[in-house]
Design a protein around this motif. Sequence first.
Motif, PDB file in Angstrom:
ATOM      1  N   ALA A   1       0.819  -1.127  -0.076  1.00 60.96           N
ATOM      2  CA  ALA A   1      -0.076   0.161   0.116  1.00 60.96           C
ATOM      3  C   ALA A   1       0.872   1.337  -0.036  1.00 60.96           C
ATOM      4  O   ALA A   1       0.643   2.464  -0.654  1.00 60.96           O
TER       5      ALA A   1
ATOM      6  N   ALA B   1      -1.599   3.364 -13.468  1.00 61.90           N
ATOM      7  CA  ALA B   1      -0.653   3.699 -12.554  1.00 61.90           C
ATOM      8  C   ALA B   1      -0.446   2.746 -11.432  1.00 61.90           C
ATOM      9  O   ALA B   1       0.362   2.576 -10.805  1.00 61.90           O
TER      10      ALA B   1
ATOM     11  N   VAL C   1      -6.544  -2.586  -1.541  1.00 57.24           N
ATOM     12  CA  VAL C   1      -5.529  -1.612  -1.632  1.00 57.24           C
ATOM     13  C   VAL C   1      -5.440  -0.967  -2.975  1.00 57.24           C
ATOM     14  O   VAL C   1      -5.220   0.276  -2.942  1.00 57.24           O
TER      15      VAL C   1
ATOM     16  N   VAL D   1       4.103   1.533  -1.053  1.00 54.67           N
ATOM     17  CA  VAL D   1       4.736   1.708  -2.376  1.00 54.67           C
ATOM     18  C   VAL D   1       3.692   2.291  -3.252  1.00 54.67           C
ATOM     19  O   VAL D   1       4.075   2.822  -4.492  1.00 54.67           O
ATOM     20  N   GLY D   2       2.465   1.549  -3.295  1.00 56.43           N
ATOM     21  CA  GLY D   2       1.482   1.938  -4.324  1.00 56.43           C
ATOM     22  C   GLY D   2       1.166   3.362  -4.028  1.00 56.43           C
ATOM     23  O   GLY D   2       0.877   4.118  -5.221  1.00 56.43           O
ATOM     24  N   LEU D   3       1.014   3.745  -3.003  1.00 59.65           N
ATOM     25  CA  LEU D   3       0.744   5.271  -2.939  1.00 59.65           C
ATOM     26  C   LEU D   3       1.769   6.103  -3.433  1.00 59.65           C
ATOM     27  O   LEU D   3       1.315   7.026  -4.213  1.00 59.65           O
TER      28      LEU D   3
ATOM     29  N   VAL E   1       2.923   9.353  -9.195  1.00 55.64           N
ATOM     30  CA  VAL E   1       3.702   9.383 -10.805  1.00 55.64           C
ATOM     31  C   VAL E   1       2.425  10.109 -11.632  1.00 55.64           C
ATOM     32  O   VAL E   1       2.556  10.875 -12.108  1.00 55.64           O
ATOM     33  N   PRO E   2       1.301   9.462 -11.468  1.00 53.15           N
ATOM     34  CA  PRO E   2       0.066  10.311 -12.182  1.00 53.15           C
ATOM     35  C   PRO E   2       0.107  11.688 -11.616  1.00 53.15           C
ATOM     36  O   PRO E   2      -0.090  12.543 -12.479  1.00 53.15           O
ATOM     37  N   ALA E   3       0.543  12.044 -10.384  1.00 58.12           N
ATOM     38  CA  ALA E   3       0.258  13.250  -9.860  1.00 58.12           C
ATOM     39  C   ALA E   3       1.322  14.257 -10.338  1.00 58.12           C
ATOM     40  O   ALA E   3       1.160  15.411 -10.760  1.00 58.12           O
TER      41      ALA E   3
ATOM     42  N   ALA F   1       2.027  -0.183 -10.225  1.00 62.95           N
ATOM     43  CA  ALA F   1       2.701   0.099  -8.887  1.00 62.95           C
ATOM     44  C   ALA F   1       2.304  -1.067  -7.962  1.00 62.95           C
ATOM     45  O   ALA F   1       3.466  -1.616  -7.208  1.00 62.95           O
TER      46      ALA F   1
ATOM     47  N   LEU G   1       4.351   5.456  -5.496  1.00 65.19           N
ATOM     48  CA  LEU G   1       4.496   5.473  -6.885  1.00 65.19           C
ATOM     49  C   LEU G   1       3.117   5.396  -7.648  1.00 65.19           C
ATOM     50  O   LEU G   1       2.976   6.218  -8.720  1.00 65.19           O
ATOM     51  N   GLY G   2       2.034   4.636  -7.307  1.00 67.59           N
ATOM     52  CA  GLY G   2       0.796   4.583  -8.134  1.00 67.59           C
ATOM     53  C   GLY G   2      -0.005   6.030  -8.142  1.00 67.59           C
ATOM     54  O   GLY G   2      -0.589   6.217  -9.039  1.00 67.59           O
ATOM     55  N   ALA G   3       0.143   6.532  -6.931  1.00 71.62           N
ATOM     56  CA  ALA G   3      -0.690   7.651  -6.904  1.00 71.62           C
ATOM     57  C   ALA G   3       0.518   9.092  -7.443  1.00 71.62           C
ATOM     58  O   ALA G   3       0.046   9.974  -7.917  1.00 71.62           O
TER      59      ALA G   3
END
Lengths: 88, 401
Positions: A16, B272, B157, A18-20, A26-28, B276, A22-24
Motif C-alpha cells: 500500500a 498507474a 489496496v 509503495v502503491g501510494l 507518478v500520475p500526480a 505500482a 508510485l501509483g498515486a
Amino acid sequence: MGELFLDAGRAIANVAIVGLVLGAGVPAIFALGMRALGIGRPVSADSTDFTGPATATGRALSLVFFATAVAAVLFGFVVIIWGKQLFS
Amino acid sequence: MTDVTLVLSLLVVVALVFDYTNGFHDTANAMATTIATGALKPKVAVALSAVLNLVGAFLSIEVALTVSNKVVDIQGPDGAPLPELMGLPILVIVLAGLVGGILWNLITWLFGIPSSSSHALFGGLIGAAIASLGAGGVKWDGVLKAVAIPAVAAPLVACFVALVGARLVYRITRNLPESSRANGFRWGQIGSASLVSLAHGTNDAQKTMGVITLGLIAAGVWTDTHAIPFWVKLTCAVAIALGTYMGGWRVIRTLGKGLVEIDPPQGMAAEAASAAIILSSSHAGMALSTTHVATGSILGSGLGRRVEVRWGVAGRLVVAWLTTLPAAGLMGAICWWLAHSVGGVAGPLLICVLLAGLSLFMVWWARRDPIHHENVNDDWNGGLSPDRNKGGPTPRRREKV
C-alpha cells in the motif's frame, strides 16, 4: 496462524505504501507537468482548449515533471526485468 | 508411445490452451481503460499488449516450478514431484486441474467477468488434489496465504491507491481546458498500461511454464528443477501473446464501460495504481492477482473522480471472485474423477474431448451475442450485450466532472 496474518498484514502495508508513492505519485507528477504546460497560456472563449503555444517557463517546468514520470516508468521496466536480483 | 508420454502430450497442449485463455482473459486488465477512452484504437491496444506480453514472457528468468507447490502437496521442496506420485498420478492431477481452470476461465469470459486466471488454475489443482489425495493433498495455510488473503486485500489496496491518485490528478489539473487535458493523459495511459502488460507477461506466462516443466519432470523427460526447456518458454510466450491479441472483448467491455465511465486522467490513475501494486506485491512476498488489482483500481479511480459506479456490476464481480476457487476446484475434481474412473490413457483423453466440446459450445454461445473491437465501446445500458440497446431508451450520458 497468527503469524501468517501478521506477515500478510505487513506485506499488504508495504504494498500500500509503495502503491501510494508510485501509483498515486507518478500520475500526480504527470498532472503537474500538464498543468505547467498551461502556465500563462491563452485559452479559447469557451475554455475548452488553448489558443496559443505554451510559454518557455511552462515548457521547461513541464519537461522536468514529464522526465520524472518517464523515469518512474523506466524504473518499472527495470523492476520487472531485474527486480528479483535487486530486491531480494 | 507409452501411456505416460501420451498423457504428457495432452498435458502440454492443455497447458498451452490454458495459457491462451489466460492471455485473452487478462487483456482487459491492462488495456480496458486505454480502449475505453480512445487513447488507442482497440486493435492497436491489443496488439501492443500482445507484443509486451510476448517480451515479458521471455524476460521471466525465475523458474516457477513451485507455483503449484504453494497450494497443493504434490511436490517436494525443490519442485520435483513427490516420488510416490511420479508418472501418471501427478500428470492426471495437473491435467484435470488445468481443464477445470480453463472451463472456469471460459465461463467467466462468456459472462464478461474479469476473474483471476491464477485463482482458476489454483482452484482446478486444489480440486483435483482433493479428489485424488483427500483433504491432506492441499496446503490449507498456503491457500489462505497465496489465495484467500490476497483476494481480499488486492482490490481494497488498489481501490484506495487509485482513488487517491485520481483525486490528486483531477485536483491538480482542474483548471486546464478539457481537450488538452484529455490528450495529454492519453499518453500517460499508454505508458502505464504498457507496464501492466509487460508485468503480466512476466508473471503469468511463468506459471504455465512451471506447470509444463513439472509435467516433463513427472514423465521423466526432464530432470533440471532450476531450468526450463527453451521450447516450453517459446510456446508459452507465443500462446499468451496470441491469447492477448485475440482480446477478451467481453471482459474488456465490462471493465472499460460497465463498471464506471472512464476519462483519460482517471484511466492513467487506474493503470498507474495497478502497475505500482502488481510490481511491488511480487517483491513483498505476496503476489496479487492482476485481475483483482486492475478491477479495484478502475473502481477506485471512478470513486476518486466522483462519478457514478455501477455497484450492481461491481457486486457481480465480487461474487465471481468468491466462487472462482471453489467452482474451478469442483470442475478440477470432477475431471480427475472422470479421468481416474475410466483410467489409462482413455480417461485423460476423455476429459480433453469434454473440454474441447464444452469450449466449442461456449464459443458458439458467445457468438449469438458477439462483442468485438467494433462494439466494445458502445454505451452501457444495463448489460454486456450492446445489441440490447438498439431500439431501447437513449443511454443516459453521465455528467463530466
